[in-house]
Structures are given as structure tokens and as C-alpha cells.
Motif scaffolding. Structure first.
Motif, PDB file in Angstrom:
ATOM      1  N   GLU A   1       1.117  -1.210   0.340  1.00 22.10           N
ATOM      2  CA  GLU A   1       0.137  -0.281  -0.336  1.00 22.10           C
ATOM      3  C   GLU A   1       0.685   1.049  -0.157  1.00 22.10           C
ATOM      4  O   GLU A   1       0.431   2.469  -0.521  1.00 22.10           O
ATOM      5  CB  GLU A   1      -0.768   0.000   0.572  1.00 22.10           C
ATOM      6  CG  GLU A   1      -2.405  -0.747   0.762  1.00 22.10           C
ATOM      7  CD  GLU A   1      -3.001  -1.392   2.520  1.00 22.10           C
ATOM      8  OE1 GLU A   1      -2.450  -0.432   3.784  1.00 22.10           O
ATOM      9  OE2 GLU A   1      -3.643  -1.694   2.932  1.00 22.10           O
ATOM     10  N   ARG A   2       2.011   1.025   0.613  1.00 22.12           N
ATOM     11  CA  ARG A   2       3.146   2.767   0.910  1.00 22.12           C
ATOM     12  C   ARG A   2       3.572   2.501  -0.674  1.00 22.12           C
ATOM     13  O   ARG A   2       4.095   3.469  -0.740  1.00 22.12           O
ATOM     14  CB  ARG A   2       3.785   2.472   1.928  1.00 22.12           C
ATOM     15  CG  ARG A   2       3.536   2.498   3.412  1.00 22.12           C
ATOM     16  CD  ARG A   2       2.581   3.973   3.977  1.00 22.12           C
ATOM     17  NE  ARG A   2       4.709   4.883   3.466  1.00 22.12           N
ATOM     18  CZ  ARG A   2       5.856   5.013   4.910  1.00 22.12           C
ATOM     19  NH1 ARG A   2       5.217   4.404   5.748  1.00 22.12           N
ATOM     20  NH2 ARG A   2       6.572   5.653   4.183  1.00 22.12           N
ATOM     21  N   LEU A   3       4.356   1.344  -0.613  1.00 24.19           N
ATOM     22  CA  LEU A   3       5.345   1.823  -1.913  1.00 24.19           C
ATOM     23  C   LEU A   3       5.009   0.545  -3.462  1.00 24.19           C
ATOM     24  O   LEU A   3       5.382   1.115  -4.351  1.00 24.19           O
ATOM     25  CB  LEU A   3       6.883   0.674  -1.392  1.00 24.19           C
ATOM     26  CG  LEU A   3       7.218   0.794  -0.399  1.00 24.19           C
ATOM     27  CD1 LEU A   3       8.432   0.084   0.633  1.00 24.19           C
ATOM     28  CD2 LEU A   3       8.159   2.479   0.139  1.00 24.19           C
ATOM     29  N   GLY A   4       3.320   0.171  -4.108  1.00 21.67           N
ATOM     30  CA  GLY A   4       3.200  -0.799  -4.591  1.00 21.67           C
ATOM     31  C   GLY A   4       3.240  -1.547  -5.016  1.00 21.67           C
ATOM     32  O   GLY A   4       4.843  -2.527  -3.705  1.00 21.67           O
ATOM     33  N   PRO A   5       2.443  -2.059  -5.556  1.00 18.54           N
ATOM     34  CA  PRO A   5       3.012  -4.158  -5.975  1.00 18.54           C
ATOM     35  C   PRO A   5       3.994  -4.195  -6.505  1.00 18.54           C
ATOM     36  O   PRO A   5       4.909  -5.867  -6.053  1.00 18.54           O
ATOM     37  CB  PRO A   5       2.164  -4.233  -6.902  1.00 18.54           C
ATOM     38  CG  PRO A   5       1.841  -2.546  -7.825  1.00 18.54           C
ATOM     39  CD  PRO A   5       2.315  -1.974  -7.191  1.00 18.54           C
ATOM     40  N   GLY A   6       5.133  -3.435  -6.627  1.00 24.20           N
ATOM     41  CA  GLY A   6       6.241  -3.901  -7.154  1.00 24.20           C
ATOM     42  C   GLY A   6       7.175  -4.326  -5.677  1.00 24.20           C
ATOM     43  O   GLY A   6       8.105  -5.430  -6.186  1.00 24.20           O
ATOM     44  N   ILE A   7       6.676  -3.893  -4.675  1.00 21.85           N
ATOM     45  CA  ILE A   7       7.405  -4.184  -3.531  1.00 21.85           C
ATOM     46  C   ILE A   7       7.546  -5.715  -2.943  1.00 21.85           C
ATOM     47  O   ILE A   7       8.894  -6.322  -2.605  1.00 21.85           O
ATOM     48  CB  ILE A   7       7.255  -3.883  -2.432  1.00 21.85           C
ATOM     49  CG1 ILE A   7       8.024  -3.038  -0.532  1.00 21.85           C
ATOM     50  CG2 ILE A   7       6.174  -4.085  -1.827  1.00 21.85           C
ATOM     51  CD1 ILE A   7       9.304  -2.793  -1.219  1.00 21.85           C
TER      52      ILE A   7
END
Length: 412
Positions: A188-194
Motif C-alpha cells: 500500500e505504501r510502496l506499490g505492487p512491485g515491492i
């Protein structure tokens, strides 16, 4: 009279159905969990075959107190002994969780993890690392939430690399990011690529690390489709997911046999090993979770033992499942005390006897044969470690599922 006759018929029918299901599972267990020991020995040899351990993971979670030294010495001695009597594998219950290791920024506690690893290595137990990350928001430390996005990503990277590098080769596998279909603060903070970045960073620290997914309410069928979609998506991204973890405690005092079987069948489509990572009977939807002080009646104890047997039998019979780990086995350190094999004062409960009868009774190979002539003994045996003794001299061997059979020549 007719009603009584119908009741007898119904009871007989249900008993027959239950026996048929047991027979079917036993046949599947023989098919998927046994191989062949092909033992050639000379005339006059007396050969004894004794199983030492299963290849299949029959394990349990290890409480922090064992590794930290905070457990009462007498309880620790008993805990260690009972663990080794019952289990061949283990998982860290809380010691590796980020919030447990680093509740304050920069103050990392490795002592408990190191203590658990030292004990498991001393006793030749395979150990799962649970978990590297856990994105359910209430379990994320306040100091982590206060980081900027750039700082958060950098801090996640540092943890992933440092843990993997420090414990390289010591954990058999890790849960990467726990319970992602129920909450994923980091995404949620850093996007689905995390998630992909987490995988890459762990493998940077230890290229041989095996990374598992892990989630709950899957084996009930309630969140199965969500989990299947997530697994497909991660595999489509090319992420090297090593296995699928499914928690086994979202039932009540009983469980849905058909839902368990169907869920395992669905998860098997990916060709990845499945571990039942967190098993309790009774589970989290039982009255014994809502009131942890509630004692079981004798009838409930007997029912609980049978439910455990049925759950284990279905899982052991399924070819994709490679292990079951209890989430606590002693009432003194178990989040659902009623699900323990042993009471607070270390008395074995009916569930303990039922478990041991399965794993070390029905699912255990021990045999002896005297050879009247030089020949080969074809012995069906559960996959695992064995001691072969001929005329008082012993050797230890391993029958692996991957190979299917093992030839042992005692003529030389």
C-alpha cells in the motif's frame, strides 16, 4: 419401530462411509508416502530394519522462551525432550518476526533466533523462518510507519539482505511476507512491485534461500480463490516462489473434510510443495479460542483427538503436501491452550496419544527377516531415515521420495 430401524440403517450407512473414506486415504498414503527398500543379504543373515525419522515434516512452532533462556529450566528440559520425541522439524513462532526482533529502530535482538537455531542444529531439526515481513498494519512497528517512502524501502532492503546473509544456509526456508491477501502495508505504501523487490533482496543475501507464501482461511475454502489469484500473479511475474504455506487453524472444534481436500487439490495445480504451517485443533473459530481458560470434557478430548487424526490423515494422503507444523504443543506456551498435546504440568492428553499412534505407529516402518538363502527382500517402507542392522552391525540409510527406492547390498 420403523423409525428405530431407519436410525440403525442410517448409523450403519454413515459408519460404512467413514470406513470407506479411511480405506481410501490409507491407500493414498501407501501410494504417495511409501517406497521400496531392496535389501540383498547372504544366507543366514538376520536383518533388522528400524525407521529413525520421516522425510515428511511433522513439526511444531518453537516458543521464544526456548531460545531466549527465559523459560523455567525444568519446563525447558521437558519442552526439549517432548519436542524431540514428537517432531522432526520446527518453525520460529515469533522470534524472527520483524516487530519482535526490532521493536525499536536499530535495536535488533538476534539472541532468541540464535538460541533457537543453536538448539535445532544441535538436534538435527529442519527449521522454517517465520517470517521476514508481515504487512498486517497492526503488526507493523510504529517507527516503521513513521519512515518516509524512500526510507521505508531502504529499511526493508537492509532487513531482507542482512537477515538472509547472517543466517545463510541455516534456515531451511522462510515465509517471505506473511498473510498478504489479508493486508499488505508495504504494498500500500510502496506499490505492487515491492514483493518482487523483497524476493530479490533476500536472494542477494542468500542465493539459495527458499521463499514461501503463507496465509490463512485457505483450507476452509473461504479465501482460496483470492490466494490462487495471488499465486498466479506472483508466478506470472517470474518470482521464484519455493512453496505454498497454508495455516491450519481457521476451523472450529471440527473441520470441513471436503473443503480441506478440495483446497489442497486446487493449490496442487502449481506443482509447488505445500506445508500446513500453523495447525491447531481445536482452531480459532472454536469456543476454546474465545475462552482460553475453558476446560475440555472427556468427550470433547476424545472428539478432539479424532479430529486431529482425520486432519492429519487427509494431509498426509495428499501428494502435494510435504509437512504439517503445529502452532504450539504445550499448554504452557500455546495461544490456544486446548489444542495442546500436553497439559501445563506435562501430562499427555488423548490428542498426544492419537498423534503418536499415527506418526510412530501406523505410519512407521519396523521389520525383521532371517535370510534362508541369498535373496533380495522387497520391503515397502515410509520415506525417511533408517537403521539397517545385520548380525549386530548397523548402517544408517535414507529412503527418499524423489528416488522412490533404495538398494542395499549386504553381501559384500
Amino acid at each position: 419401530m420403523l423409525r428405530f430401524g431407519f436410525l440403525l440403517f442410517l448409523l450403519s450407512f454413515l459408519a460404512h462411509q467413514a470406513q470407506s473414506q479411511t480405506d481410501y486415504l490409507d491407500q493414498a498414503i501407501s501410494r504417495h508416502r511409501k517406497g521400496q527398500l531392496l535389501i540383498t543379504a547372504p544366507a543366514g543373515a538376520n536383518v533388522q530394519v528400524t525407521q529413525l525419522a520421516h522425510e515428511f515434516w511433522f513439526g511444531a512452532a518453537i516458543a521464544n522462551g526456548l531460545g531466549s533462556g527465559s523459560m523455567d529450566p525444568d519446563d525447558r528440559r521437558r519442552y526439549s525432550a517432548r519436542f524431540l520425541e514428537n517432531f522432526n522439524s520446527a518453525v520460529t513462532e515469533n522470534a524472527l518476526k520483524w516487530a519482535n526482533m526490532e521493536p525499536e529502530k536499530g535495536k535488533v535482538n538476534h539472541q532468541t533466533v540464535e538460541g533457537i537455531l543453536a538448539w535445532t542444529e544441535e538436534n538435527n531439526l529442519l527449521l522454517r523462518g517465520h517470517n521476514l515481513f508481515w504487512g498486517i498494519e497492526k503488526f507493523v512497528q510504529p517507527w516503521v510507519k513513521e519512515l518516509s517512502d524512500d526510507e521505508l524501502e531502504r529499511t526493508i532492503r537492509e532487513r531482507a539482505i542482512s537477515i538472509a546473509r547472517r543466517y545463510k544456509g541455516r534456515f531451511a526456508e522462510y515465509d517471505l511476507n506473511n498473510e498478504m491477501i489479508h493486508g499488505n502495508y508495504y504494498e500500500e505504501r510502496l506499490g505492487p512491485g515491492i514483493t518482487g523487490k523483497m524476493v530479490g533482496w533476500v536472494l542477494e543475501g542468500d542465493p539459495d534461500a527458499k521463499l514461501y507464501l503463507n496465509d490463512y482461511d485457505i483450507l476452509t475454502g473461504n479465501r482460496l480463490e483470492d490466494y490462487l489469484r495471488q499465486i498466479r500473479d506472483l508466478l506470472a511475474q517470474g518470482l521464484p516462489i519455493a512453496g505454498i504455506g497454508v495455516q491450519g487453524h481457521l476451523h472450529g472444534s471440527s473441520f470441513d473434510r471436503m473443503a480441506l481436500q478440495a483446497s489442497l487439490d486446487s493449490l496442487a495445480q502449481f506443482g509447488l510443495p505445500i506445508r500446513i504451517t500453523e495447525f491447531n485443533m481445536p482452531g480459532q473459530r472454536s469456543k476454546f479460542y474465545r475462552d482460553t481458560q475453558l476446560p475440555m470434557t472427556a468427550e470433547e478430548e476424545a472428539l478432539n483427538a479424532q479430529e486431529l487424526v482425520d486432519y492429519y490423515r487427509i494431509c498426509f494422503a495428499h501428494p502435494a503436501v510435504e509437512g504439517i507444523l503445529m502452532w504450539g504443543f504445550w499448554e504452557g506456551v500455546n495461544w490456544i491452550p486446548a489444542s495442546s498435546l500436553y497439559t501445563r504440568d506435562w501430562q499427555a492428553r488423548p490428542a498426544a496419544n492419537a498423534y503418536q499412534n499415527l506418526v510412530f505407529g501406523q505410519w512407521w516402518t519396523k521389520a525383521e527377516r532371517r535370510f534362508n538363502a541369498q535373496e533380495t527382500w522387497e520391503l515397502p517402507a515410509f520415506f525417511g531415515q533408517y537403521r539397517i542392522t545385520v548380525n549386530g552391525k548397523s548402517q544408517d540409510v535414507e529412503l527418499r521420495k524423489e528416488a522412490g527406492l533404495l538398494r542395499i547390498d549386504l553381501t559384500q
